[in-house]
Write an enzyme that holds these catalytic residues in place. Structure first.
Site, PDB file in Angstrom:
ATOM      1  N   CYS A   1      22.966 -43.801 -11.437  1.00 55.57           N
ATOM      2  CA  CYS A   1      21.962 -44.901 -11.436  1.00 55.57           C
ATOM      3  C   CYS A   1      21.686 -45.813 -12.726  1.00 55.57           C
ATOM      4  O   CYS A   1      22.313 -45.074 -13.618  1.00 55.57           O
ATOM      5  CB  CYS A   1      20.668 -44.203 -11.099  1.00 55.57           C
ATOM      6  SG  CYS A   1      20.425 -43.280  -9.508  1.00 55.57           S
ATOM      7  N   THR A   2      21.252 -46.712 -12.668  1.00 56.71           N
ATOM      8  CA  THR A   2      21.064 -47.738 -13.827  1.00 56.71           C
ATOM      9  C   THR A   2      19.865 -48.456 -13.284  1.00 56.71           C
ATOM     10  O   THR A   2      19.647 -48.859 -12.709  1.00 56.71           O
ATOM     11  CB  THR A   2      22.142 -48.668 -14.246  1.00 56.71           C
ATOM     12  OG1 THR A   2      23.549 -48.179 -14.261  1.00 56.71           O
ATOM     13  CG2 THR A   2      21.870 -49.464 -15.320  1.00 56.71           C
TER      14      THR A   2
END
Lengths: 253, 121
Positions: A1-2
């Site tokens: 994830c970012t």
């Protein structure tokens, strides 16, 4: 994830995220994709949680999953959660739960509870930092006033670190992938460096939901695990989500 | 860059979403918190039942590939429903409601809901 929380020069706060999930859960050789990631994409839904016919909070979810990974309490705060990998991981918390030690809370249940019940950025921050969890996590929280954006790095028991936006130090955004921000990411999985490069290239004066989408569309920030991108603006109470694909050549993670 | 990690110049003008990196828009649903927990997800799950069944089947296929005897899924179907009763409210009841509407066994819906915790290792 970012996940990214950024503040523009007028003090508006924006929060955006790529949800990456499905690592090592079946690789489809023919289509060069992760099997579970592809199965999750049609399950992505936007939800408007209402009480007394009024919106309490909104979220992007997978249908069938009752916890929250991405959400907004309009005009109050925005919240995303990223996985934090650790040997003292969630399986220990689950085993403890099975054997009757139930003083911790499931992390996605905590995020939902915070979205439902917390009435300010500070209250949300305190709950996310201090509640005992079953698994380690990163909570990325944005508020509705200047300087209100942070990454809370959690172990199951403690808040290890809180990293805030600090305009005086020139830190107009905070950005989290799946590594402690004070350590180098794994060299095979460095999404942080390209994401920070693109944020700096965008500049504070040009940051918006549109340009955040550009950052999250740049490989390898966008990768084969990315199921969706969500963009949120707390002051407007907006949440928009898009199902993503990463055309070849593209990193598997 | 045509060798891993396939980095590229920072993208611009990607919004509004279009082209090969955009796979589709996301539908909106309302979850009415005034309803009993078991009924809150009925509309969402009715619409997404086929996709949920397909995703759970993919997880079962993976589990059966790991443990070909089928014992792992047997364990999920026997043990995890018990966990649903220990989950805090309203989550336990909501999960039971999702299982009832979708027809997916309760243990498998519980497994989906604890996936994120499990995969932090």
């Amino acid at each position: 994830c970012t996940s990214i929380v950024a503040e523009d020069e007028k003090g508006n706060l924006f929060h955006a995220r790529n949800l990456d999930f499905g690592l090592f859960m079946g690789w489809d050789i023919k289509n060069k994709s992760w099997i579970i990631t592809e199965k999750l994409k049609p399950l992505v839904v936007n939800l408007d949680f209402r009480r007394n016919n009024q919106t309490v909070f909104k979220s992007t979810n997978f249908a069938g999953y009752v916890g929250m990974l991405t959400g907004i309490k309009p005009r109050t705060f925005t919240l995303t959660m990223n996985e934090r990998f650790s040997l003292d991981g969630g399986y220990i918390g689950i085993l403890e739960w099975i054997f009757g030690k139930r003083d911790g809370i499931w992390m996605s249940f905590l995020t939902r509870s915070v979205l439902e019940n917390a009435n300010s950025y500070e209250e949300a921050k305190t709950l996310l930092a201090q509640t005992k969890l079953l698994a380690p996590a990163y909570f990325i929280l944005g508020g509705n006033q200047t300087g209100q954006g942070c990454i809370i790095t959690r172990s199951r028991l403690l808040s290890i670190d809180v990293f805030d936006i600090n305009l005086k130090l020139g830190r107009w955004f905070v950005l989290e992938t799946n590594y402690d921000h004070w350590k180098e990411p794994l060299f095979l999985d460095d999404r942080r460096t390209p994401a920070i490069k693109c944020m700096n290239q965008t500049t504070q004066s040009n940051i918006s939901l549109k340009t955040l989408y550009d950052v999250l569309s740049t490989k390898p920030v966008l990768n084969k695990l990315t199921a969706y991108t969500t963009l949120m603006q707390v002051s407007e109470g907006t949440l928009e989500s898009y199902i993503r694909d990463c055309p070849n050549p593209c990193m598997p993670w | 860059q045509f060798i891993p990690p396939y980095t590229e110049d920072c993208r611009t003008d990607m919004y509004p979403p279009k082209g090969p990196t955009f796979k589709g828009a996301v539908s909106w649903y309302t979850v009415d918190l005034d309803l009993p927990p078991g009924k809150r997800w009925a509309a969402v799950i009715s619409d997404k039942k086929a996709e949920l069944v397909s995703m759970v089947q993919a997880i079962k296929d993976l589990a059966n590939a790991l443990v070909p005897s089928g014992r792992l899924i047997e364990l999920v179907d026997v043990s995890l429903p018990l966990m649903a009763n220990t989950l805090p409210q309203p989550f336990g009841e909501e999960i039971k409601g999702i299982s009832a509407v979708s027809g997916v066994p309760l243990g498998e819906v519980v497994l989906f809901n604890i996936f994120y915790e499990v995969f932090t290792v």
